[in-house]
Design a protein around this motif. Sequence first.
Motif, mmCIF file in Angstrom:
data_model
loop_
_atom_site.group_PDB
_atom_site.id
_atom_site.type_symbol
_atom_site.label_atom_id
_atom_site.label_comp_id
_atom_site.label_asym_id
_atom_site.label_seq_id
_atom_site.Cartn_x
_atom_site.Cartn_y
_atom_site.Cartn_z
ATOM 1 N N LEU A 193 4.788 4.877 -8.611
ATOM 2 C CA LEU A 193 4.982 4.248 -9.918
ATOM 3 C C LEU A 193 4.561 2.786 -9.861
ATOM 4 O O LEU A 193 4.273 2.254 -8.792
ATOM 5 N N THR A 194 4.537 2.112 -11.021
ATOM 6 C CA THR A 194 4.142 0.704 -11.071
ATOM 7 C C THR A 194 5.340 -0.153 -11.471
ATOM 8 O O THR A 194 6.062 0.199 -12.405
ATOM 9 N N SER A 195 5.550 -1.263 -10.764
ATOM 10 C CA SER A 195 6.708 -2.123 -11.031
ATOM 11 C C SER A 195 6.471 -2.964 -12.281
ATOM 12 O O SER A 195 5.348 -3.078 -12.772
ATOM 13 N N HIS A 196 7.542 -3.596 -12.780
ATOM 14 C CA HIS A 196 7.417 -4.454 -13.966
ATOM 15 C C HIS A 196 6.577 -5.690 -13.653
ATOM 16 O O HIS A 196 6.191 -6.419 -14.548
ATOM 17 N N GLN A 197 6.318 -5.922 -12.362
ATOM 18 C CA GLN A 197 5.439 -7.038 -11.990
ATOM 19 C C GLN A 197 4.031 -6.551 -11.658
ATOM 20 O O GLN A 197 3.198 -7.320 -11.192
ATOM 21 N N GLY A 198 3.779 -5.254 -11.885
ATOM 22 C CA GLY A 198 2.423 -4.737 -11.715
ATOM 23 C C GLY A 198 2.093 -4.210 -10.338
ATOM 24 O O GLY A 198 0.955 -3.826 -10.070
ATOM 25 N N GLU A 199 3.102 -4.173 -9.451
ATOM 26 C CA GLU A 199 2.869 -3.671 -8.091
ATOM 27 C C GLU A 199 2.991 -2.153 -8.050
ATOM 28 O O GLU A 199 3.838 -1.589 -8.734
ATOM 29 N N ARG A 200 2.185 -1.517 -7.200
ATOM 30 C CA ARG A 200 2.312 -0.080 -6.994
ATOM 31 C C ARG A 200 3.434 0.155 -5.986
ATOM 32 O O ARG A 200 3.421 -0.445 -4.903
ATOM 33 N N ILE A 201 4.405 0.972 -6.332
ATOM 34 C CA ILE A 201 5.494 1.261 -5.398
ATOM 35 C C ILE A 201 5.622 2.770 -5.263
ATOM 36 O O ILE A 201 5.671 3.485 -6.264
ATOM 37 N N ASP A 202 5.616 3.244 -4.011
ATOM 38 C CA ASP A 202 5.786 4.682 -3.799
ATOM 39 C C ASP A 202 6.695 4.925 -2.599
ATOM 40 O O ASP A 202 7.160 3.974 -1.975
ATOM 41 N N ASN A 203 6.946 6.187 -2.299
ATOM 42 C CA ASN A 203 7.849 6.504 -1.201
ATOM 43 C C ASN A 203 7.308 6.006 0.140
ATOM 44 O O ASN A 203 8.082 5.704 1.039
ATOM 45 N N GLN A 204 5.958 5.883 0.251
ATOM 46 C CA GLN A 204 5.359 5.349 1.493
ATOM 47 C C GLN A 204 5.689 3.866 1.653
ATOM 48 O O GLN A 204 6.094 3.424 2.715
ATOM 49 N N SER A 205 5.521 3.103 0.555
ATOM 50 C CA SER A 205 5.753 1.659 0.668
ATOM 51 C C SER A 205 7.236 1.362 0.902
ATOM 52 O O SER A 205 7.589 0.261 1.322
ATOM 53 N N LEU A 206 8.105 2.325 0.609
ATOM 54 C CA LEU A 206 9.539 2.108 0.804
ATOM 55 C C LEU A 206 10.008 2.608 2.166
ATOM 56 O O LEU A 206 11.172 2.434 2.526
ATOM 57 N N ALA A 207 9.093 3.246 2.933
ATOM 58 C CA ALA A 207 9.469 3.862 4.210
ATOM 59 C C ALA A 207 10.193 2.857 5.107
ATOM 60 O O ALA A 207 9.764 1.716 5.242
ATOM 61 N N GLY A 208 11.311 3.293 5.668
ATOM 62 C CA GLY A 208 12.064 2.446 6.595
ATOM 63 C C GLY A 208 13.098 1.574 5.910
ATOM 64 O O GLY A 208 13.907 0.923 6.573
ATOM 65 N N ARG A 209 13.062 1.530 4.581
ATOM 66 C CA ARG A 209 14.015 0.676 3.857
ATOM 67 C C ARG A 209 14.943 1.536 2.988
ATOM 68 O O ARG A 209 14.478 2.419 2.261
ATOM 69 N N PRO A 210 16.254 1.265 3.056
ATOM 70 C CA PRO A 210 17.151 2.004 2.157
ATOM 71 C C PRO A 210 16.890 1.581 0.707
ATOM 72 O O PRO A 210 16.442 0.446 0.477
ATOM 73 N N TYR A 211 17.122 2.481 -0.231
ATOM 74 C CA TYR A 211 16.979 2.083 -1.628
ATOM 75 C C TYR A 211 17.871 2.873 -2.574
ATOM 76 O O TYR A 211 18.392 3.926 -2.234
ATOM 77 N N LEU A 212 18.052 2.308 -3.779
ATOM 78 C CA LEU A 212 18.818 2.927 -4.855
ATOM 79 C C LEU A 212 17.841 3.275 -5.967
ATOM 80 O O LEU A 212 16.946 2.479 -6.260
ATOM 81 N N VAL A 213 17.994 4.434 -6.590
ATOM 82 C CA VAL A 213 17.150 4.792 -7.731
ATOM 83 C C VAL A 213 18.022 5.190 -8.906
ATOM 84 O O VAL A 213 18.972 5.975 -8.756
#
Lengths: 168, 201
Positions: free
Chosen positions: B50-70
């Motif tokens: 998906l694309t962030s409100h700041q225009g960055e592409r964010i996916d499960n790969q870019s989040l690898a290794g980091r905990p997150y909330l959805v």
Amino acid sequence: MSHYYKVAMTLSLASIAVLSSLAASAHDFSAGDIRIGHPWSRVAPAAAPVMGAYLTLTNAGQKADTLIGGSTPLAERIEIHQMSTEGGVARMRPLPDGLEIAPGSSVALAPGGIHLMFIKPARPFAEGNLIEATLEFARAGSVRVEFVVQRNAEDKSDTAADHGGHTP
Amino acid sequence: MNRVRLFRICVWGAVVLLAGFLLVSTMLPEPQAPAEASTGTVRVGGPFSLTSHQGERIDNQSLAGRPYLVFFGFTHCPEICPTTLFELTDLMSELGADADKFEVLFVTVDPERDTQELLASYMTSFDSRITALRGSSEETETALKAFSAYAKKVPLEDGQYTMDHTTGVYLIKGDGSFSGILDMHEPRETRLQKLRRLAGS
């Protein structure tokens, strides 16, 4: 027999009036038999296209009345919605026929249930701001009210103290 | 002599008990893990982009290794969505630097009306560490599937529409597995504990 009935009716209506005035002592409105307790709206995020609004309606009359809708110069329109959450899924539906208030009863519009929704507010509102609006009832007619903008439902006492002078 | 005998009896007794325990425990079926845990890596936290409100592409790969909330929501939502985001903001300010250890993602289920520009304004009201995400309708559908979440467009009489949507906040551990749901009706202390645990994962 009818005399006792009248006394009982008067007493129960008086107690409803006292209770509802205690519940929203510093901020309520009335028209005919309808009392509108503490209208408030939740602080919305920046640019939010909608705002939720809440109040308590008490019918001290002997006939049912219905909240049909309302309007405000500060938003495109006001809708009456029913919110419910089942199995972790939230659903929101309009109440197209309005909201009936049975004689001698109270209906609370509160977070998690029935609410008013201001669609497309004209500008952002900060905590403590007042939003003037007119509510329309089938019997009691038009009533002018002011919604206090606050962060949480629990802010009641604080806001009541801040806006103590607003009882019409 | 008696003592030695007693000792032998005890040792053999222990051996029999242990053998019996091992036999029974290997023969019994594996206890069913709670649904949340067993579905962890399979059903929740799958691939999405998906694309962030700041225009960055964010996916499960870019989040690898980091905990997150959805959390899934939309801006035409008067109650649950802003309240959840305000509450997350409040919890994050209480957690301070611990909240730097996880990402917080708000995925719009209404990309049609929630433009990147609208989301960028909307997010200024919350903790700056919370990221809004949007995608095309297909990308949004994929993201919903990745978390087994639900959203449905419901047309209204006046040509408008509203969205039914899952309200829970999904917690994903650093290894990509599902850690549970953060329920805004739980006591504040329980929610803080869950987030602290997630931060350490």
